[in-house]
Design a protein around this motif. Structure first.
Motif, PDB file in Angstrom:
ATOM      1  N   ASP A  63       6.519  -2.380 -29.792  1.00  0.00           N
ATOM      2  CA  ASP A  63       5.749  -2.361 -28.450  1.00  0.00           C
ATOM      3  C   ASP A  63       7.248  -2.191 -27.499  1.00  0.00           C
ATOM      4  OD1 ASP A  63       3.423  -3.493 -28.775  1.00  0.00           O
ATOM      5  OD2 ASP A  63       4.104  -5.631 -28.795  1.00  0.00           O
ATOM      6  N   SER A  64       6.544  -1.194 -26.450  1.00  0.00           N
ATOM      7  CA  SER A  64       7.543  -0.739 -25.343  1.00  0.00           C
ATOM      8  C   SER A  64       7.342  -1.279 -24.074  1.00  0.00           C
ATOM      9  CB  SER A  64       7.642   0.797 -25.262  1.00  0.00           C
ATOM     10  OG  SER A  64       6.323   1.013 -25.113  1.00  0.00           O
ATOM     11  N   HIS A  65       8.369  -1.543 -23.272  1.00  0.00           N
ATOM     12  CA  HIS A  65       8.230  -2.048 -22.201  1.00  0.00           C
ATOM     13  C   HIS A  65       8.575  -1.276 -21.063  1.00  0.00           C
ATOM     14  CE1 HIS A  65       7.996  -5.691 -19.321  1.00  0.00           C
ATOM     15  NE2 HIS A  65       8.472  -4.996 -18.593  1.00  0.00           N
ATOM     16  N   VAL A  66       7.522  -0.807 -20.077  1.00  0.00           N
ATOM     17  CA  VAL A  66       7.808   0.010 -19.282  1.00  0.00           C
ATOM     18  C   VAL A  66       7.867  -0.478 -17.839  1.00  0.00           C
ATOM     19  CG1 VAL A  66       6.870   2.268 -17.925  1.00  0.00           C
ATOM     20  CG2 VAL A  66       6.566   2.011 -20.500  1.00  0.00           C
ATOM     21  N   VAL A  67       8.779  -0.163 -17.003  1.00  0.00           N
ATOM     22  CA  VAL A  67       8.959  -0.610 -15.607  1.00  0.00           C
ATOM     23  C   VAL A  67       8.986   0.422 -14.729  1.00  0.00           C
ATOM     24  CG1 VAL A  67      10.324  -1.710 -14.027  1.00  0.00           C
ATOM     25  CG2 VAL A  67      10.432  -2.519 -16.256  1.00  0.00           C
ATOM     26  N   SER A  68       7.847   0.494 -13.903  1.00  0.00           N
ATOM     27  CA  SER A  68       7.867   1.567 -12.546  1.00  0.00           C
ATOM     28  C   SER A  68       8.354   0.735 -11.439  1.00  0.00           C
ATOM     29  CB  SER A  68       6.394   1.985 -12.456  1.00  0.00           C
ATOM     30  OG  SER A  68       5.624   0.916 -11.833  1.00  0.00           O
ATOM     31  N   SER A  69       9.081   1.955 -10.734  1.00  0.00           N
ATOM     32  CA  SER A  69       9.623   1.140  -9.493  1.00  0.00           C
ATOM     33  C   SER A  69       9.639   2.066  -8.478  1.00  0.00           C
ATOM     34  CB  SER A  69      11.197   0.827  -9.579  1.00  0.00           C
ATOM     35  OG  SER A  69      11.993   1.977 -10.061  1.00  0.00           O
ATOM     36  N   GLY A  70       9.569   1.765  -7.129  1.00  0.00           N
ATOM     37  CA  GLY A  70       9.544   2.814  -5.960  1.00  0.00           C
ATOM     38  C   GLY A  70      10.131   1.962  -4.882  1.00  0.00           C
ATOM     39  N   VAL A 116      10.302   2.067  -0.394  1.00  0.00           N
ATOM     40  CA  VAL A 116       9.843   2.132   0.727  1.00  0.00           C
ATOM     41  C   VAL A 116       8.536   3.183   0.983  1.00  0.00           C
ATOM     42  CG1 VAL A 116      10.445   2.620   3.201  1.00  0.00           C
ATOM     43  CG2 VAL A 116      12.038   1.607   1.579  1.00  0.00           C
ATOM     44  N   LEU A 117       7.410   2.690   1.205  1.00  0.00           N
ATOM     45  CA  LEU A 117       6.211   3.405   1.538  1.00  0.00           C
ATOM     46  C   LEU A 117       5.608   4.297   0.430  1.00  0.00           C
ATOM     47  CD1 LEU A 117       7.147   4.463   5.218  1.00  0.00           C
ATOM     48  CD2 LEU A 117       5.474   2.928   4.579  1.00  0.00           C
ATOM     49  N   LEU A 118       5.655   5.562   0.353  1.00  0.00           N
ATOM     50  CA  LEU A 118       5.175   6.146  -0.657  1.00  0.00           C
ATOM     51  C   LEU A 118       5.608   5.940  -1.825  1.00  0.00           C
ATOM     52  CD1 LEU A 118       3.144   8.350  -1.062  1.00  0.00           C
ATOM     53  CD2 LEU A 118       4.655  10.043  -0.961  1.00  0.00           C
ATOM     54  N   GLY A 119       6.835   5.756  -2.151  1.00  0.00           N
ATOM     55  CA  GLY A 119       7.477   5.564  -3.659  1.00  0.00           C
ATOM     56  C   GLY A 119       6.920   4.342  -4.095  1.00  0.00           C
ATOM     57  N   ALA A 120       7.126   3.269  -3.315  1.00  0.00           N
ATOM     58  CA  ALA A 120       6.613   1.716  -3.743  1.00  0.00           C
ATOM     59  C   ALA A 120       5.068   1.917  -4.043  1.00  0.00           C
ATOM     60  CB  ALA A 120       7.155   0.759  -2.855  1.00  0.00           C
ATOM     61  N   GLY A 121       4.555   2.491  -3.043  1.00  0.00           N
ATOM     62  CA  GLY A 121       2.844   2.332  -3.180  1.00  0.00           C
ATOM     63  C   GLY A 121       2.464   3.275  -4.285  1.00  0.00           C
ATOM     64  N   VAL A 122       2.978   4.033  -4.929  1.00  0.00           N
ATOM     65  CA  VAL A 122       2.722   5.025  -5.934  1.00  0.00           C
ATOM     66  C   VAL A 122       2.951   4.235  -7.282  1.00  0.00           C
ATOM     67  CG1 VAL A 122       3.123   7.290  -7.321  1.00  0.00           C
ATOM     68  CG2 VAL A 122       2.787   7.143  -4.668  1.00  0.00           C
ATOM     69  N   ALA A 123       4.169   3.416  -7.359  1.00  0.00           N
ATOM     70  CA  ALA A 123       4.365   2.795  -8.590  1.00  0.00           C
ATOM     71  C   ALA A 123       3.611   1.877  -8.549  1.00  0.00           C
ATOM     72  CB  ALA A 123       6.171   2.209  -8.165  1.00  0.00           C
ATOM     73  N   ALA A 124       3.054   0.982  -7.438  1.00  0.00           N
ATOM     74  CA  ALA A 124       2.146  -0.045  -7.635  1.00  0.00           C
ATOM     75  C   ALA A 124       0.966   0.384  -8.228  1.00  0.00           C
ATOM     76  CB  ALA A 124       1.893  -0.767  -6.191  1.00  0.00           C
ATOM     77  N   VAL A 125       0.428   1.399  -7.591  1.00  0.00           N
ATOM     78  CA  VAL A 125      -1.022   2.361  -8.099  1.00  0.00           C
ATOM     79  C   VAL A 125      -0.824   2.644  -9.446  1.00  0.00           C
ATOM     80  CG1 VAL A 125      -2.987   3.786  -7.575  1.00  0.00           C
ATOM     81  CG2 VAL A 125      -1.696   2.554  -5.804  1.00  0.00           C
ATOM     82  N   LEU A 126       0.167   3.322  -9.866  1.00  0.00           N
ATOM     83  CA  LEU A 126       0.448   3.894 -11.260  1.00  0.00           C
ATOM     84  C   LEU A 126       0.639   2.816 -12.115  1.00  0.00           C
ATOM     85  CD1 LEU A 126       1.402   6.187 -13.031  1.00  0.00           C
ATOM     86  CD2 LEU A 126       3.674   5.579 -12.545  1.00  0.00           C
ATOM     87  N   THR A 127       1.115   1.518 -11.919  1.00  0.00           N
ATOM     88  CA  THR A 127       1.214   0.557 -12.810  1.00  0.00           C
ATOM     89  C   THR A 127      -0.149  -0.004 -13.191  1.00  0.00           C
ATOM     90  OG1 THR A 127       3.459  -0.109 -11.972  1.00  0.00           O
ATOM     91  CG2 THR A 127       2.243  -1.901 -13.201  1.00  0.00           C
ATOM     92  N   VAL A 128      -1.001  -0.135 -12.089  1.00  0.00           N
ATOM     93  CA  VAL A 128      -2.586  -0.491 -12.186  1.00  0.00           C
ATOM     94  C   VAL A 128      -3.250   0.425 -13.167  1.00  0.00           C
ATOM     95  CG1 VAL A 128      -4.669  -1.177 -11.048  1.00  0.00           C
ATOM     96  CG2 VAL A 128      -2.502  -2.157 -10.257  1.00  0.00           C
ATOM     97  N   LEU A 129      -3.120   1.682 -13.109  1.00  0.00           N
ATOM     98  CA  LEU A 129      -3.622   2.533 -13.802  1.00  0.00           C
ATOM     99  C   LEU A 129      -3.189   2.509 -15.230  1.00  0.00           C
ATOM    100  CD1 LEU A 129      -3.689   5.279 -11.161  1.00  0.00           C
ATOM    101  CD2 LEU A 129      -5.562   4.171 -11.894  1.00  0.00           C
TER     102      LEU A 129
END
Length: 91
Positions: free
Chosen positions: A2-9, A11-24
């Motif tokens: 099992d691998s553990h992936v952490v997305s991060s972003g 302020v604004l676009l970077g953080a929003g994209v990281a959150a949506v990417l994580t859900v996907l």
């Protein structure tokens, strides 16, 4: 393995994209998590509640961006509309 992936972003676009990417990615990578800094409100309602275990948003003091939801903007506009006659009468 099992691998553990952490997305991060940040302020604004970077953080929003990281959150949506994580859900996907969550269905295919069950151990994925996200840490966003000043994440804009890209999720609401049940989706927001469902992600509370794997998405963390770090907010600095009274940063307005992460709190700028449709409901908060409507409330602000309503409050400004109520205050407008008072402000105009004082000038």
């Amino acid at each position: 393995m099992d691998s553990h992936v952490v997305s991060s972003g940040c302020v604004l676009l970077g953080a929003g994209v990281a959150a949506v990417l994580t859900v996907l990615l969550k269905p295919t990578l069950p151990h994925v998590t996200c840490v966003g800094f000043a994440t804009p409100p890209v999720l609401a309602g049940r989706a927001l509640e469902a992600t509370s275990d794997f998405i963390t948003s770090v907010i600095l003091r009274r940063d307005a961006v992460p709190r700028c939801t449709l409901a908060s903007v409507r409330a602000l506009l309503a409050r400004l509309a109520l205050d407008a006659p008072t402000a105009a009468a004082g000038t």
